[in-house]
Design a protein around this motif. Sequence first.
Motif, PDB file in Angstrom:
ATOM      1  N   PRO A 159       0.815  -1.055  -0.126  1.00  0.00           N
ATOM      2  CA  PRO A 159      -0.118  -0.125  -0.035  1.00  0.00           C
ATOM      3  C   PRO A 159       0.936   1.205  -0.065  1.00  0.00           C
ATOM      4  CG  PRO A 159      -0.444  -1.508   1.725  1.00  0.00           C
ATOM      5  CD  PRO A 159       0.826  -2.026   1.394  1.00  0.00           C
ATOM      6  N   MET A 160       0.716   2.130  -0.698  1.00  0.00           N
ATOM      7  CA  MET A 160       1.351   3.480  -1.062  1.00  0.00           C
ATOM      8  C   MET A 160       0.997   4.248   0.426  1.00  0.00           C
ATOM      9  SD  MET A 160       0.328   6.957  -3.311  1.00  0.00           S
ATOM     10  CE  MET A 160      -0.706   7.538  -1.914  1.00  0.00           C
ATOM     11  N   ASP A 161      -0.044   4.073   1.024  1.00  0.00           N
ATOM     12  CA  ASP A 161      -0.108   4.636   2.246  1.00  0.00           C
ATOM     13  C   ASP A 161       0.799   4.556   3.575  1.00  0.00           C
ATOM     14  OD1 ASP A 161      -2.359   6.048   1.388  1.00  0.00           O
ATOM     15  OD2 ASP A 161      -4.054   4.921   2.340  1.00  0.00           O
ATOM     16  N   GLY A 162       1.681   3.416   3.384  1.00  0.00           N
ATOM     17  CA  GLY A 162       2.591   3.264   4.388  1.00  0.00           C
ATOM     18  C   GLY A 162       3.757   4.372   4.227  1.00  0.00           C
ATOM     19  N   TYR A 163       3.731   4.877   3.157  1.00  0.00           N
ATOM     20  CA  TYR A 163       4.758   5.992   3.051  1.00  0.00           C
ATOM     21  C   TYR A 163       4.261   7.479   3.414  1.00  0.00           C
ATOM     22  CZ  TYR A 163       7.076   2.106   1.227  1.00  0.00           C
ATOM     23  OH  TYR A 163       7.712   0.783   0.903  1.00  0.00           O
ATOM     24  N   HIS A 164       3.138   7.240   4.134  1.00  0.00           N
ATOM     25  CA  HIS A 164       2.674   8.810   4.786  1.00  0.00           C
ATOM     26  C   HIS A 164       4.118   9.438   5.474  1.00  0.00           C
ATOM     27  CE1 HIS A 164      -1.451   9.842   4.327  1.00  0.00           C
ATOM     28  NE2 HIS A 164      -1.735   8.665   4.117  1.00  0.00           N
ATOM     29  N   PHE A 165       4.132  10.855   5.592  1.00  0.00           N
ATOM     30  CA  PHE A 165       5.223  11.051   6.338  1.00  0.00           C
ATOM     31  C   PHE A 165       4.558  11.235   7.714  1.00  0.00           C
ATOM     32  CE2 PHE A 165       7.121  13.883   3.038  1.00  0.00           C
ATOM     33  CZ  PHE A 165       8.258  13.182   2.661  1.00  0.00           C
ATOM     34  N   ALA A 166       5.257  11.022   8.899  1.00  0.00           N
ATOM     35  CA  ALA A 166       4.867  10.861  10.153  1.00  0.00           C
ATOM     36  C   ALA A 166       4.127  12.600  10.543  1.00  0.00           C
ATOM     37  CB  ALA A 166       5.969  10.843  11.116  1.00  0.00           C
ATOM     38  N   ASN A 167       2.981  12.355  11.503  1.00  0.00           N
ATOM     39  CA  ASN A 167       2.472  13.593  11.573  1.00  0.00           C
ATOM     40  C   ASN A 167       3.572  14.633  12.378  1.00  0.00           C
ATOM     41  OD1 ASN A 167      -0.093  12.663  10.935  1.00  0.00           O
ATOM     42  ND2 ASN A 167      -0.538  11.972  12.954  1.00  0.00           N
ATOM     43  N   GLU A 168       4.609  14.166  13.035  1.00  0.00           N
ATOM     44  CA  GLU A 168       5.561  15.163  13.554  1.00  0.00           C
ATOM     45  C   GLU A 168       6.201  15.654  12.217  1.00  0.00           C
ATOM     46  OE1 GLU A 168       5.182  11.846  16.555  1.00  0.00           O
ATOM     47  OE2 GLU A 168       5.257  12.134  14.388  1.00  0.00           O
ATOM     48  N   HIS A 169       6.374  15.132  11.309  1.00  0.00           N
ATOM     49  CA  HIS A 169       7.223  15.837  10.238  1.00  0.00           C
ATOM     50  C   HIS A 169       6.400  16.804   9.565  1.00  0.00           C
ATOM     51  CE1 HIS A 169      10.117  16.381   7.303  1.00  0.00           C
ATOM     52  NE2 HIS A 169       9.675  15.807   6.179  1.00  0.00           N
ATOM     53  N   PHE A 201       0.157   1.612   6.781  1.00  0.00           N
ATOM     54  CA  PHE A 201      -0.306   2.624   7.565  1.00  0.00           C
ATOM     55  C   PHE A 201      -1.656   2.298   8.422  1.00  0.00           C
ATOM     56  CE2 PHE A 201      -3.391   6.381   7.833  1.00  0.00           C
ATOM     57  CZ  PHE A 201      -2.470   7.279   8.403  1.00  0.00           C
ATOM     58  N   ASP A 202      -1.581   2.579   9.580  1.00  0.00           N
ATOM     59  CA  ASP A 202      -2.518   2.145  10.701  1.00  0.00           C
ATOM     60  C   ASP A 202      -3.436   3.452  10.898  1.00  0.00           C
ATOM     61  OD1 ASP A 202      -3.906   1.927  13.341  1.00  0.00           O
ATOM     62  OD2 ASP A 202      -2.580   0.048  13.520  1.00  0.00           O
ATOM     63  N   ARG A 203      -4.564   3.127  10.369  1.00  0.00           N
ATOM     64  CA  ARG A 203      -5.788   4.244  10.636  1.00  0.00           C
ATOM     65  C   ARG A 203      -6.293   4.512  12.008  1.00  0.00           C
ATOM     66  NH1 ARG A 203      -7.477   6.364   5.729  1.00  0.00           N
ATOM     67  NH2 ARG A 203      -7.281   4.932   3.759  1.00  0.00           N
ATOM     68  N   ASP A 204      -6.169   3.582  12.702  1.00  0.00           N
ATOM     69  CA  ASP A 204      -6.329   3.823  14.116  1.00  0.00           C
ATOM     70  C   ASP A 204      -5.497   4.734  14.874  1.00  0.00           C
ATOM     71  OD1 ASP A 204      -8.937   2.374  14.378  1.00  0.00           O
ATOM     72  OD2 ASP A 204      -7.549   0.457  14.325  1.00  0.00           O
ATOM     73  N   LEU A 205      -4.025   4.573  14.491  1.00  0.00           N
ATOM     74  CA  LEU A 205      -2.890   5.395  15.155  1.00  0.00           C
ATOM     75  C   LEU A 205      -2.788   6.687  14.351  1.00  0.00           C
ATOM     76  CD1 LEU A 205      -0.427   2.583  15.830  1.00  0.00           C
ATOM     77  CD2 LEU A 205      -2.074   3.650  17.348  1.00  0.00           C
ATOM     78  N   ASP A 206      -3.272   6.640  12.904  1.00  0.00           N
ATOM     79  CA  ASP A 206      -2.986   7.733  12.154  1.00  0.00           C
ATOM     80  C   ASP A 206      -1.644   7.884  11.867  1.00  0.00           C
ATOM     81  OD1 ASP A 206      -3.965   9.773  10.423  1.00  0.00           O
ATOM     82  OD2 ASP A 206      -3.486  11.450  11.777  1.00  0.00           O
ATOM     83  N   ALA A 207      -0.899   6.666  11.764  1.00  0.00           N
ATOM     84  CA  ALA A 207       0.483   6.625  11.370  1.00  0.00           C
ATOM     85  C   ALA A 207       0.923   5.354  10.669  1.00  0.00           C
ATOM     86  CB  ALA A 207       1.290   6.564  13.052  1.00  0.00           C
ATOM     87  N   SER A 208       2.164   5.636  10.012  1.00  0.00           N
ATOM     88  CA  SER A 208       2.634   4.465   9.432  1.00  0.00           C
ATOM     89  C   SER A 208       3.436   3.486  10.315  1.00  0.00           C
ATOM     90  CB  SER A 208       3.732   4.756   8.346  1.00  0.00           C
ATOM     91  OG  SER A 208       2.963   5.621   7.294  1.00  0.00           O
ATOM     92  N   ILE A 209       3.674   1.985  10.182  1.00  0.00           N
ATOM     93  CA  ILE A 209       4.242   1.285  10.950  1.00  0.00           C
ATOM     94  C   ILE A 209       5.297   0.570  10.112  1.00  0.00           C
ATOM     95  CG2 ILE A 209       4.047  -0.684  12.615  1.00  0.00           C
ATOM     96  CD1 ILE A 209       2.159   1.548  13.489  1.00  0.00           C
ATOM     97  N   ALA A 210       6.501   0.857  10.708  1.00  0.00           N
ATOM     98  CA  ALA A 210       7.489   0.244   9.775  1.00  0.00           C
ATOM     99  C   ALA A 210       7.730  -1.330   9.919  1.00  0.00           C
ATOM    100  CB  ALA A 210       8.991   0.911   9.914  1.00  0.00           C
ATOM    101  N   GLY A 211       8.461  -1.951   8.845  1.00  0.00           N
ATOM    102  CA  GLY A 211       8.907  -3.440   8.822  1.00  0.00           C
ATOM    103  C   GLY A 211       7.536  -4.040   9.116  1.00  0.00           C
ATOM    104  N   SER A 212       6.613  -3.949   8.534  1.00  0.00           N
ATOM    105  CA  SER A 212       5.141  -4.754   8.588  1.00  0.00           C
ATOM    106  C   SER A 212       4.689  -5.637   7.379  1.00  0.00           C
ATOM    107  CB  SER A 212       3.975  -3.694   8.680  1.00  0.00           C
ATOM    108  OG  SER A 212       4.191  -2.723   9.793  1.00  0.00           O
ATOM    109  N   ILE A 213       4.991  -5.418   6.216  1.00  0.00           N
ATOM    110  CA  ILE A 213       4.365  -6.277   5.243  1.00  0.00           C
ATOM    111  C   ILE A 213       5.766  -6.737   4.548  1.00  0.00           C
ATOM    112  CG2 ILE A 213       2.985  -6.149   2.890  1.00  0.00           C
ATOM    113  CD1 ILE A 213       2.056  -3.609   3.960  1.00  0.00           C
ATOM    114  N   LEU A 214       5.593  -8.020   4.588  1.00  0.00           N
ATOM    115  CA  LEU A 214       6.654  -9.200   3.645  1.00  0.00           C
ATOM    116  C   LEU A 214       6.232  -9.184   2.503  1.00  0.00           C
ATOM    117  CD1 LEU A 214       9.273 -10.795   3.914  1.00  0.00           C
ATOM    118  CD2 LEU A 214       7.713 -12.784   4.387  1.00  0.00           C
TER     119      LEU A 214
END
Length: 201
Positions: free
Chosen positions: A50-60, A99-112
Amino acid sequence: METYTVAEAVARIGVLAQRDTTVPFLLGMVGPPGAGKSTFVEQLAAPILPMDGYHFANEHLDRLGLRSRKGAPDTFDAAGFASTLRRLRAGDTVVAPRFDRDLDASIAGSILLPGDAPLIVTEGNYLLHDQDGWGAIRPLLDEVWYLDIDDDLRRDRLIARHRRYGRSATDAARWVADVDEPNAVLIRTTRDRADAVVTAT
């Protein structure tokens, strides 16, 4: 340009998934927000990037002053996404973010994503966009299909999605109008660059 129903598209992908090859066929599924890209690819027997995994973090995004536009082309790490696609084209096995919609954040190292998979499907809004670093993406994909859907249904789905994740009815409608719809207009201009159009309902 080919035109497929959803059933025809699934059948075509089934054929691609049976390819005998040492590197994956990289198929992109593009469409505006709420078109149903994630729902469509989840029914496929293929690894999904998913492209959504490459969202910049909210902090950035806060540093850039872009958080109120999260989801626009310049709020993603397009270069990081392109790097992952290059590795897959080379036959590397990659562990990609989601991308985790509940956390509104990307989670690294998730999809093989196995480098020897016959087919890998990537889905997202900007696979055919040619600005903000996205021009590097299309040459890395073997084909890109555009998922077409009625706009009223798409907007209704978006409002319902935003409400599921905590927005009020007013805030959900405002976000769709102010953020999602400008992105949808932009994405629609890339439709003619697709190899095929899939008509959804």
